[in-house]
Scaffold this motif. Structure first.
Motif, PDB file in Angstrom:
ATOM      1  N   PRO A  74       0.806  -1.228   0.000  1.00 35.52           N
ATOM      2  CA  PRO A  74       0.000   0.000   0.000  1.00 35.52           C
ATOM      3  C   PRO A  74       0.840   1.280   0.000  1.00 35.52           C
ATOM      4  CG  PRO A  74      -0.860  -1.559   1.600  1.00 35.52           C
ATOM      5  CD  PRO A  74       0.472  -2.077   1.155  1.00 35.52           C
ATOM      6  N   SER A  77       1.998   3.294  -3.848  1.00 34.87           N
ATOM      7  CA  SER A  77       1.326   4.383  -4.559  1.00 34.87           C
ATOM      8  C   SER A  77       1.596   5.733  -3.900  1.00 34.87           C
ATOM      9  CB  SER A  77      -0.183   4.116  -4.634  1.00 34.87           C
ATOM     10  OG  SER A  77      -0.751   4.036  -3.343  1.00 34.87           O
ATOM     11  N   THR A 128       4.481  -3.851  -7.024  1.00 36.16           N
ATOM     12  CA  THR A 128       3.195  -3.162  -6.994  1.00 36.16           C
ATOM     13  C   THR A 128       3.067  -2.141  -8.117  1.00 36.16           C
ATOM     14  OG1 THR A 128       3.094  -3.425  -4.583  1.00 36.16           O
ATOM     15  CG2 THR A 128       1.653  -1.761  -5.551  1.00 36.16           C
ATOM     16  N   LEU A 214      -7.268   2.531  -0.720  1.00 33.29           N
ATOM     17  CA  LEU A 214      -7.375   1.213  -1.331  1.00 33.29           C
ATOM     18  C   LEU A 214      -8.853   0.856  -1.496  1.00 33.29           C
ATOM     19  CD1 LEU A 214      -4.569  -0.708   0.592  1.00 33.29           C
ATOM     20  CD2 LEU A 214      -4.423   0.521  -1.585  1.00 33.29           C
ATOM     21  N   TRP A 216     -11.265  -1.040  -0.666  1.00 33.14           N
ATOM     22  CA  TRP A 216     -11.742  -2.063   0.259  1.00 33.14           C
ATOM     23  C   TRP A 216     -13.216  -2.408   0.042  1.00 33.14           C
ATOM     24  CZ3 TRP A 216      -8.010  -4.629   2.273  1.00 33.14           C
ATOM     25  CH2 TRP A 216      -6.826  -4.006   2.661  1.00 33.14           C
ATOM     26  N   ALA A 221     -12.357  -6.037  -6.341  1.00 34.50           N
ATOM     27  CA  ALA A 221     -11.027  -6.001  -5.738  1.00 34.50           C
ATOM     28  C   ALA A 221     -10.843  -7.166  -4.767  1.00 34.50           C
ATOM     29  CB  ALA A 221     -10.807  -4.672  -5.021  1.00 34.50           C
ATOM     30  N   ARG A 344      -3.799   1.114  -7.129  1.00 30.43           N
ATOM     31  CA  ARG A 344      -4.551   0.912  -5.888  1.00 30.43           C
ATOM     32  C   ARG A 344      -5.053  -0.523  -5.771  1.00 30.43           C
ATOM     33  NH1 ARG A 344      -5.950   6.074  -7.460  1.00 30.43           N
ATOM     34  NH2 ARG A 344      -7.872   5.441  -8.519  1.00 30.43           N
ATOM     35  N   LEU A 345      -5.501  -1.077  -6.887  1.00 30.99           N
ATOM     36  CA  LEU A 345      -5.917  -2.482  -6.875  1.00 30.99           C
ATOM     37  C   LEU A 345      -4.734  -3.384  -6.555  1.00 30.99           C
ATOM     38  CD1 LEU A 345      -7.940  -4.760  -7.367  1.00 30.99           C
ATOM     39  CD2 LEU A 345      -7.498  -4.530  -9.827  1.00 30.99           C
ATOM     40  N   GLY A 347      -2.087  -2.503  -4.837  1.00 29.55           N
ATOM     41  CA  GLY A 347      -1.747  -2.312  -3.428  1.00 29.55           C
ATOM     42  C   GLY A 347      -2.612  -3.139  -2.513  1.00 29.55           C
ATOM     43  N   MET A 348      -3.922  -3.138  -2.751  1.00 29.88           N
ATOM     44  CA  MET A 348      -4.823  -3.938  -1.928  1.00 29.88           C
ATOM     45  C   MET A 348      -4.625  -5.423  -2.176  1.00 29.88           C
ATOM     46  SD  MET A 348      -8.979  -4.065  -1.912  1.00 29.88           S
ATOM     47  CE  MET A 348      -9.799  -5.536  -1.263  1.00 29.88           C
TER      48      MET A 348
END
Length: 403
Positions: A74, A77, A128, A214, A216, A221, A344-345, A347-348
């Motif tokens: 995470p 980014s 990432t 992120l 969530w 995701a 972001r995807l 990272g999550m």
């Protein structure tokens, strides 16, 4: 070449390098992203004996980079927001270099684990951000090809490391020398990426200016993240314990290292062609289910009849896991609307999958310590592969993309 970027300043930056120069720069970094893990398993018994480590603690040498890949994903980014994604990847390449050098002084257990940790942080950031850079700098019709190429580079480094780990230790006189020698490859990654970073960083990437949170709340995701978690548990547990399994069955350490090299060679083949084929397939579930089936067959083969066809099992598992892993990277691009959303995807997805997957090598080592054999490992991995197939069924083409 068509690219997806726009100038971030009033003065137009210099044009990006050609397609193949960018691919070479990508490969120079990617080739270092699995060496930290695969250079250890052929030497794991020697390292354990030299430092007095339990099998669980030895498994941590493979699990620690994977854990870093989850925990620090995470932050990638946010680092890209501050310095630019390509410069962030340069920082990660330097971290991998410093960590690899530190492992060369692994006669001290603290330096061994500290170097492994530092390299793991670098691997996390680069891993990432590379999908984001692929989406940003390459046209949509070439995403599968480029993903396959850097996947092949990543697994090529893994294959080389597993194949020559023991011969290098013999030639250099120590396992520390074998682990530290990979700093040469890491240094090449820094030297090749640095000029590209200076050239490309002024080009603004959509979504880079605002890291955002992120995703969530996105069902898509979560589906991608759970798929990646199951696949990565099998992937990294196999890398960690495939060679030791055959040492347990009477193979020499060098022979088991060559067997692991066959395993990762198969991953290169499927890791390259899986994403290329995905460019021509609308429904990814077809490829994801074939990949999972190959992995399950190979794992049950090792469990039920390990000595009947070891080279076949190595190749079948490698084909399945290589394609499953590379197709997972394609999912991070395909189910994101923009390069920033892809970051972001990623990272999550990496936070969830690698945090869980890092338990795999450690748990398998703990099981070996408890029952005295690695055989049951392959039964567990086969069952996880079946669950992976069930999750893959939910990755239909119509899922809402992550914004």
């Amino acid at each position: 070449m068509t690219t997806q970027h726009e100038s971030s300043t009033q003065t137009r930056p210099r044009p990006l390098p050609s397609f193949w120069i960018m691919v070479v720069a990508l490969l120079a970094v990617a080739v270092n992203l699995r060496v930290t893990m695969t250079s250890v398993p052929p030497l794991i018994d020697t390292i354990s004996a030299g430092l007095g480590l339990s099998h669980a603690m030895a498994g941590l040498l493979t699990a620690l980079p994977v854990l870093c890949m989850g925990v620090f994903a995470p932050l990638a980014s946010r680092l890209a927001h501050r310095v630019g994604a390509v410069v962030a990847v340069l920082f990660s390449a330097v971290a991998i270099l410093l960590g690899t050098v530190g492992r060369g002084f692994g006669g001290h257990v603290v330096l061994l684990y500290l170097g492994t940790f530092l390299a793991g942080v670098g691997i996390s950031i680069a891993g990432t951000l590379l999908p984001q850079l692929v989406k940003a700098f390459f046209p949509p019709e070439r995403v599968g090809l480029v993903t396959g190429l850097y996947m092949a580079g990543m697994l090529g480094g893994a294959t080389l490391a597993s194949a020559v780990a023991v011969p290098l230790a013999d030639a250099l006189g120590s396992w520390q020398g074998s682990l530290g020698s990979w700093s040469i490859l890491a240094a090449l990654g820094v030297l090749i990426w640095a000029p590209f970073a200076l050239r490309a960083n002024p080009h603004h990437i959509r979504g880079e200016a605002r890291p955002g949170g992120l995703p969530w709340r996105s069902l898509t995701a979560w589906t991608v993240a759970i798929y990646l978690a199951l696949q990565s548990w099998c992937f990294y547990s196999s890398i960690a314990w495939f060679a030791p399994t055959y040492v347990e069955h009477g193979w020499s350490k060098a022979g088991a290292g060559y067997l692991l090299a066959a395993f990762t060679t198969a991953q290169i083949i499927s890791g390259l062609f899986g994403p290329v084929i995905s460019d021509r397939v609308r429904d990814m579930r077809v490829l994801l289910l074939v990949s999972a089936a190959l992995s399950v067959i190979g794992c049950f083969g090792v469990y039920l009849a390990p000595l009947a066809a070891p080279w076949v099992w190595a190749f079948v598992i490698g084909l399945g896991q290589g394609s499953a892993f590379s197709l997972g990277l394609v999912l991070l691009v395909r189910y994101a609307r923009t390069p920033g959303a892809s970051a972001r995807l990623s990272g999550m997805g990496f936070l969830v999958c690698y945090t869980l997957a890092s338990v795999g090598p450690l748990a398998m080592g703990a099981i070996r310590d408890h029952i005295g054999t690695l055989s049951v490992t392959w039964l567990i991995l086969g069952v996880i592969g079946i669950v992976q197939s069930l999750v893959a069924l939910r990755l239909r083409p119509g899922l809402t993309k992550v914004a």
